[in-house]
Design a protein around this motif. Structure first.
Motif, mmCIF file in Angstrom:
data_model
loop_
_atom_site.group_PDB
_atom_site.id
_atom_site.type_symbol
_atom_site.label_atom_id
_atom_site.label_comp_id
_atom_site.label_asym_id
_atom_site.label_seq_id
_atom_site.Cartn_x
_atom_site.Cartn_y
_atom_site.Cartn_z
ATOM 1 N N GLU A 101 0.813 -1.223 0.000
ATOM 2 C CA GLU A 101 0.000 0.000 0.000
ATOM 3 C C GLU A 101 0.846 1.273 0.000
ATOM 4 O O GLU A 101 0.363 2.345 -0.348
ATOM 5 C CB GLU A 101 -0.980 -0.002 1.189
ATOM 6 C CG GLU A 101 -0.335 0.056 2.562
ATOM 7 C CD GLU A 101 0.079 -1.325 3.083
ATOM 8 O OE1 GLU A 101 0.724 -1.366 4.129
ATOM 9 O OE2 GLU A 101 -0.212 -2.338 2.454
ATOM 10 N N LEU A 102 2.117 1.174 0.359
ATOM 11 C CA LEU A 102 3.009 2.342 0.353
ATOM 12 C C LEU A 102 3.845 2.425 -0.926
ATOM 13 O O LEU A 102 4.707 3.286 -1.043
ATOM 14 C CB LEU A 102 3.932 2.304 1.579
ATOM 15 C CG LEU A 102 3.223 2.346 2.937
ATOM 16 C CD1 LEU A 102 4.224 2.177 4.062
ATOM 17 C CD2 LEU A 102 2.441 3.635 3.093
ATOM 18 N N VAL B 68 9.822 -4.488 4.854
ATOM 19 C CA VAL B 68 10.001 -4.106 6.255
ATOM 20 C C VAL B 68 11.047 -4.997 6.911
ATOM 21 O O VAL B 68 11.891 -4.532 7.672
ATOM 22 C CB VAL B 68 8.659 -4.189 7.015
ATOM 23 C CG1 VAL B 68 8.848 -3.857 8.485
ATOM 24 C CG2 VAL B 68 7.636 -3.265 6.377
ATOM 25 N N GLN B 69 11.036 -6.269 6.626
ATOM 26 C CA GLN B 69 11.936 -7.248 7.222
ATOM 27 C C GLN B 69 12.869 -7.780 6.134
ATOM 28 O O GLN B 69 12.622 -8.829 5.568
ATOM 29 C CB GLN B 69 11.110 -8.395 7.821
ATOM 30 C CG GLN B 69 11.888 -9.295 8.713
ATOM 31 C CD GLN B 69 11.730 -8.871 10.154
ATOM 32 O OE1 GLN B 69 10.846 -8.113 10.490
ATOM 33 N NE2 GLN B 69 12.589 -9.369 11.000
ATOM 34 N N ALA B 70 13.960 -7.098 5.850
ATOM 35 C CA ALA B 70 14.848 -7.453 4.746
ATOM 36 C C ALA B 70 15.895 -8.500 5.125
ATOM 37 O O ALA B 70 16.675 -8.903 4.278
ATOM 38 C CB ALA B 70 15.541 -6.206 4.222
ATOM 39 N N ILE B 71 15.911 -8.947 6.363
ATOM 40 C CA ILE B 71 16.896 -9.939 6.785
ATOM 41 C C ILE B 71 16.599 -11.265 6.099
ATOM 42 O O ILE B 71 15.484 -11.754 6.112
ATOM 43 C CB ILE B 71 16.874 -10.123 8.323
ATOM 44 C CG1 ILE B 71 17.263 -8.816 8.997
ATOM 45 C CG2 ILE B 71 17.788 -11.253 8.747
ATOM 46 C CD1 ILE B 71 17.121 -8.847 10.499
ATOM 47 N N GLY B 72 17.605 -11.820 5.458
ATOM 48 C CA GLY B 72 17.468 -13.109 4.807
ATOM 49 C C GLY B 72 17.065 -13.030 3.348
ATOM 50 O O GLY B 72 17.166 -14.008 2.624
ATOM 51 N N THR B 73 16.608 -11.871 2.905
ATOM 52 C CA THR B 73 16.155 -11.748 1.519
ATOM 53 C C THR B 73 17.296 -11.966 0.535
ATOM 54 O O THR B 73 17.137 -12.651 -0.473
ATOM 55 C CB THR B 73 15.521 -10.362 1.286
ATOM 56 O OG1 THR B 73 14.427 -10.204 2.190
ATOM 57 C CG2 THR B 73 15.029 -10.214 -0.128
#
Length: 191
Positions: free
Chosen positions: A92-93, A134-139
């Motif tokens: 949505e952003l 929001v949670q970019a860890i592991g991407t």
């Protein structure tokens, strides 16, 4: 015999019949062109993991790897290797949540004299993956794993193309009519 035990025995039989009815069969061994000779894999990127994987796969398939001193070698030329990401969904952003990872390779297989065994062609693979903004860890680790899987699939795709050309050439040679020469006639005359 109860209905339950009868079903336990009938289900595997039904599955086996279904697989044979749909045309499923195991893939046969890889066939390389018979006049291949020593093979050298050349890439625009000197340290291409794809080139290394293809060289190893060709060796496992029975091809003779070309050495530094081999002058008459068949060349598998990887002309282009491109990776790309494209966002396919937004939150949505307006931040990307899902991407399509694309991998394209252009290659050609040439004889030592320069004639094409497999003409220049491009294979493109695409896989979608989710990236939480929001949670970019592991991407990044997931993307690297996906790249490795796509690289393995690209090796298999290139080898299948080589196999298809070899099988087509073998079938064409077998179907070609052989030239039959008539037996010599004897024109012997007796005096």
């Amino acid at each position: 015999m109860t209905l339950r035990s009868l079903l336990k025995r009938a289900i595997p039989v039904a599955l086996a019949l279904t697989l044979t009815a749909c045309g499923f069969h195991l893939r046969s061994a890889l066939v390389l062109p018979p006049d291949l000779g020593p093979v050298r894999v050349v890439s625009v990127d000197r340290y291409s993991p794809l080139a290394e994987s293809l060289a190893q796969a060709l060796t496992r398939a029975g091809a003779v790897p070309a050495t530094e001193r081999t002058t008459d070698a068949t060349v598998l030329d990887l002309m282009a290797e491109q990776w790309g990401d494209r966002p396919i969904s937004l939150d949505e952003l307006g931040r990307a949540q899902e991407y399509s990872l694309r991998y394209a390779v252009t290659f050609e297989l040439r004889r030592p004299d320069g004639t094409a065994i497999v003409p220049r062609q491009t294979i493109e693979l695409a896989r979608d993956y989710v990236s939480n903004p929001v949670q970019a860890i592991g991407t990044e680790g997931e993307r690297e794993i996906l790249q490795g899987e796509m690289r393995r699939e690209m090796v298999a795709s290139v080898l299948r193309r080589l196999d298809a050309v070899a099988r087509h050439a073998t079938a064409a040679a077998a179907a070609a009519p052989t030239e039959v020469t008539p037996p010599p006639t004897s024109d012997t005359t007796t005096p």
